[in-house]
Enzyme design. Structure first.
Site, mmCIF file in Angstrom:
data_model
loop_
_atom_site.group_PDB
_atom_site.id
_atom_site.type_symbol
_atom_site.label_atom_id
_atom_site.label_comp_id
_atom_site.label_asym_id
_atom_site.label_seq_id
_atom_site.Cartn_x
_atom_site.Cartn_y
_atom_site.Cartn_z
ATOM 1 N N GLU A 1 44.526 33.721 39.850
ATOM 2 C CA GLU A 1 44.750 35.039 40.450
ATOM 3 C C GLU A 1 45.333 35.997 39.409
ATOM 4 O O GLU A 1 44.893 37.146 39.291
ATOM 5 C CB GLU A 1 45.705 34.895 41.629
ATOM 6 N N ASP B 1 43.258 39.229 38.106
ATOM 7 C CA ASP B 1 43.786 40.585 38.229
ATOM 8 C C ASP B 1 43.538 41.368 36.949
ATOM 9 O O ASP B 1 43.093 42.528 36.977
ATOM 10 C CB ASP B 1 45.279 40.501 38.538
ATOM 11 N N GLU C 1 40.710 37.725 43.522
ATOM 12 C CA GLU C 1 41.161 37.736 42.129
ATOM 13 C C GLU C 1 41.039 36.341 41.516
ATOM 14 O O GLU C 1 40.620 36.200 40.347
ATOM 15 C CB GLU C 1 42.610 38.217 42.054
#
Length: 239
Positions: A44, A48, A120
């Site tokens: 994640e 991002d 993400e």
């Protein structure tokens, strides 16, 4: 669950050389045992950054005449949690998630916060599997309509988004209360409060009751997201 993952790969537009990466991306922390590596959170974090860079480069390509401030606003709109959660819903990521029993029973597959983070994670997994250019191509496919509009997202249904959130968290639905209707008949302005669990959480205005309700729901979602992000920052500091 295997069939959901296979179908997700097809919708995603990428077949993994290392399927373990996708499995890790789809495994929520609630499904892990104490002491397990939180690979999905690592992905994640990576995703991002990848999404932000990919969107920035794609925006420069479709909006070459915009200045830095305008580009930053459009990128922020595209990478915000609500937008990423919508992409996850479009792809059916929720059905493929591996959740702990409590989170699953609590409606975790429909929670915007979980879906945004899962999106993400999946993009982070694509990057680890095939590199940035491939990840950017996948992001470009998912955001094609938004990019065709110059990086402007379609108007979200904030009322539906808020209702999903409140049902998952509090087992209730929002209540909208008209508090004011001002101005002449041809230019009325309505003020609506949205209440959740006997508490006013936001207030919206609009030229119609429907617009005012959407505005109130949007602000309520923004408040909830800001509160979640603050909580995440506190936990990171404590850790």
């Amino acid at each position: 669950m295997a069939s959901e993952v296979d179908e997700l790969e097809s919708r995603l537009g990428h077949t993994f050389l290392d399927p373990r990466l996708l499995e890790a991306a789809l495994t929520h922390t609630s499904a892990l045992s104490a002491g397990d590596v939180r690979a999905n959170e690592q992905l994640e974090w990576l995703g991002d950054a990848v999404i932000g860079l990919a969107i920035a480069e794609l925006l420069l390509r479709v909006c070459p005449d915009l200045d830095e401030g305008q580009l930053s606003k459009r990128r922020a709109m595209l990478v915000r949690a609500a937008t990423l959660a919508a992409k996850a819903r479009d792809l059916g990521i929720g059905a493929a998630l591996r959740l702990g029993r409590g989170e699953d029973r609590g409606g975790g597959r429909e929670k915007s916060s979980i879906l945004a983070c899962a999106y993400e994670s999946v993009i982070g997994a694509v990057f680890r599997d095939a590199g940035f250019e491939r990840a950017k191509a996948v992001v470009a496919r998912h955001f094609a309509d938004d990019l065709a509009r110059g990086g402007v997202t379609g108007t979200p249904d904030w009322k539906t988004m808020l209702q999903e959130r409140t049902q998952a968290q509090w087992r209730t639905v929002p209540e909208y209360r008209l508090t004011a209707a001002d101005g002449p008949a041809h230019a009325r302005q309505f003020t609506i409060e949205v209440w959740v669990d006997n508490r006013c959480v936001a207030r919206g205005v609009g030229s119609s009751k429907r617009d005012a309700e959407q505005d109130a729901a949007r602000q309520a979602v923004d408040v909830a997201e800001a509160s979640r992000e603050a909580g995440d920052e506190r936990r990171e500091t404590e850790e």
